[in-house]
Structure formats: structure tokens, C-alpha cells
Design a protein around this motif. Structure first.
Motif, PDB file in Angstrom:
ATOM      1  N   UNK A  60      41.389   7.822   1.463  1.00 23.24           N
ATOM      2  CA  UNK A  60      40.338   8.832   1.484  1.00 23.24           C
ATOM      3  C   UNK A  60      39.081   8.237   2.113  1.00 23.24           C
ATOM      4  N   UNK A  61      38.564   8.869   3.147  1.00 22.86           N
ATOM      5  CA  UNK A  61      37.356   8.336   3.791  1.00 22.86           C
ATOM      6  C   UNK A  61      36.087   8.717   3.019  1.00 22.86           C
ATOM      7  N   UNK A  62      35.068   7.916   3.201  1.00 19.76           N
ATOM      8  CA  UNK A  62      33.750   8.244   2.640  1.00 19.76           C
ATOM      9  C   UNK A  62      33.207   9.456   3.377  1.00 19.76           C
ATOM     10  N   UNK A  63      32.606  10.383   2.650  1.00 17.80           N
ATOM     11  CA  UNK A  63      32.052  11.586   3.265  1.00 17.80           C
ATOM     12  C   UNK A  63      30.618  11.378   3.746  1.00 17.80           C
ATOM     13  N   UNK A  64      29.795  10.682   2.956  1.00 20.71           N
ATOM     14  CA  UNK A  64      28.395  10.457   3.331  1.00 20.71           C
ATOM     15  C   UNK A  64      27.781   9.467   2.360  1.00 20.71           C
ATOM     16  N   UNK A  65      26.625   8.940   2.722  1.00 22.67           N
ATOM     17  CA  UNK A  65      25.869   8.136   1.779  1.00 22.67           C
ATOM     18  C   UNK A  65      24.886   9.075   1.081  1.00 22.67           C
ATOM     19  N   UNK A  66      24.867   9.049  -0.233  1.00 26.55           N
ATOM     20  CA  UNK A  66      23.999   9.949  -0.982  1.00 26.55           C
ATOM     21  C   UNK A  66      22.626   9.347  -1.210  1.00 26.55           C
ATOM     22  N   UNK A  67      22.576   8.112  -1.721  1.00 25.49           N
ATOM     23  CA  UNK A  67      21.278   7.478  -1.919  1.00 25.49           C
ATOM     24  C   UNK A  67      21.443   5.979  -2.087  1.00 25.49           C
ATOM     25  N   UNK A  68      20.323   5.307  -2.062  1.00 26.22           N
ATOM     26  CA  UNK A  68      20.260   3.885  -2.347  1.00 26.22           C
ATOM     27  C   UNK A  68      19.324   3.721  -3.533  1.00 26.22           C
ATOM     28  N   UNK A  69      19.655   2.806  -4.439  1.00 28.83           N
ATOM     29  CA  UNK A  69      18.869   2.585  -5.653  1.00 28.83           C
ATOM     30  C   UNK A  69      18.024   1.324  -5.503  1.00 28.83           C
ATOM     31  N   UNK A  70      16.766   1.434  -5.879  1.00 31.39           N
ATOM     32  CA  UNK A  70      15.879   0.280  -5.937  1.00 31.39           C
ATOM     33  C   UNK A  70      15.290   0.239  -7.342  1.00 31.39           C
ATOM     34  N   UNK A  71      15.562  -0.837  -8.074  1.00 32.65           N
ATOM     35  CA  UNK A  71      14.998  -1.013  -9.409  1.00 32.65           C
ATOM     36  C   UNK A  71      13.636  -1.666  -9.246  1.00 32.65           C
ATOM     37  N   UNK A  72      12.625  -1.059  -9.851  1.00 30.96           N
ATOM     38  CA  UNK A  72      11.247  -1.519  -9.673  1.00 30.96           C
ATOM     39  C   UNK A  72      10.546  -1.674 -11.008  1.00 30.96           C
ATOM     40  N   UNK A  73       9.475  -2.435 -10.999  1.00 29.48           N
ATOM     41  CA  UNK A  73       8.625  -2.559 -12.178  1.00 29.48           C
ATOM     42  C   UNK A  73       7.448  -1.598 -12.073  1.00 29.48           C
ATOM     43  N   UNK A  74       6.814  -1.539 -10.902  1.00 30.48           N
ATOM     44  CA  UNK A  74       5.662  -0.656 -10.695  1.00 30.48           C
ATOM     45  C   UNK A  74       6.135   0.619 -10.002  1.00 30.48           C
ATOM     46  N   UNK A  75       6.600   1.548 -10.804  1.00 32.38           N
ATOM     47  CA  UNK A  75       7.174   2.785 -10.288  1.00 32.38           C
ATOM     48  C   UNK A  75       6.157   3.603  -9.495  1.00 32.38           C
ATOM     49  N   UNK A  76       4.954   3.730 -10.005  1.00 31.83           N
ATOM     50  CA  UNK A  76       3.954   4.576  -9.342  1.00 31.83           C
ATOM     51  C   UNK A  76       3.561   4.029  -7.974  1.00 31.83           C
ATOM     52  N   UNK A  77       3.339   2.726  -7.870  1.00 36.15           N
ATOM     53  CA  UNK A  77       2.976   2.131  -6.581  1.00 36.15           C
ATOM     54  C   UNK A  77       4.111   2.255  -5.576  1.00 36.15           C
TER      55      UNK A  77
END
Length: 144
Positions: free
Chosen positions: A1-18
Motif C-alpha cells: 500500500x503506497x503512502x497517500x500524503x504527508x499530513x503533518x510534522x510534529x515539533x515538541x516545544x517548551x515555549x509554545x506561544x513564541x
């Protein structure tokens, strides 16, 4: 089964607002923000006692960037914040832009640090910038 698309990339952060503000200044649109917690979340990601705030952002063409701030368990910093580009792991995100000079100037005015710039084979102008949390973003402008 092939990949259909990339949905998102995750970045874990400490300063979410910045970090959220940085990506909005780049031109991503805020799609949503939510807090998730509980045993179902923990079972999915392999942690216990999870509570995290998630921010979902989208590029104009619909690609996703998800920012996560873990409240519990405590996040773990692995290596220096401003790790060099040759550090193992995912090191940068690249976006195609118009008017790269204006974008670089705009982002520097909003706290980004310029790492470097170059022309690549007369096809692209490239610039690497560093934002909050040491995140490296590459900007590319196709030369006409």
C-alpha cells in the motif's frame, strides 16, 4: 500500500506561544489549539499521565505543522537548543517563498537568526534561519 500524503510534522516545544507566533509570521495559518490528556493519548504515544497542548498550523497549500507542549510528563531536552545542522535527526523544515529577501528581513525583525544564504545552481535562492526552540527553517525562492 503506497503512502497517500504527508499530513503533518510534529515539533515538541517548551515555549509554545513564541513558536506559534514564529510560524504564523512565516505565513502559516492557525488551524486549531487543544489540550489532550488521558490513558488513550498515553497508549497511543507510549507515555503515561499525558497532558499536552497541541497547536495545528497549515501552509497555504494545506501541509500541517503541529506544535506540542507537554505539561506532563515533563519534556526531555536531548542535546543543545541550537544544535548544528549536521546533528542526527530531523534538522529543518523547508518552505518555498516569494521574495526571499523580504521574508528573511521580516523574520529577523521577529527574532529569527540568520544561519546562512546561497544561490543553488542558478535555480534557487536559499536561506536558513533559526527560530524559537532552535528550530531551523530553510526558505527557498525559485529563480525565474
Amino acid at each position: 500500500m503506497p503512502i497517500k500524503r504527508m499530513d503533518n510534522i510534529l515539533i515538541v516545544v517548551d515555549d509554545l506561544e513564541a513558536t506559534k507566533a514564529f510560524f504564523i509570521e512565516l505565513g502559516l495559518k492557525l488551524e486549531g489549539e487543544a489540550t489532550v490528556e488521558g490513558p488513550g493519548v498515553g497508549a497511543l504515544i507510549g507515555l503515561t499521565d499525558v497532558k499536552a497542548t497541541l497547536v495545528t498550523l497549515r501552509t497555504p497549500d494545506g501541509q500541517g505543522v503541529e506544535l506540542d507542549k507537554f505539561h506532563t510528563p515533563n519534556p526531555i531536552r536531548f542535546g543543545p537548543v541550537n544544535a548544528p545542522v549536521n546533528t542526527l535527526g530531523i534538522r529543518r523544515i523547508m518552505f518555498e517563498v516569494e521574495e526571499i529577501d523580504g521574508m528573511v528581513t521580516h523574520m529577523l525583525a521577529h527574532g529569527a537568526e540568520l544561519i546562512g544564504e546561497m544561490n543553488y545552481e542558478n535555480a534557487y535562492r536559499l536561506a536558513y534561519i533559526r527560530g524559537p526552540e532552535g528550530i531551523i527553517v530553510a526558505l527557498a525562492e525559485q529563480l525565474r
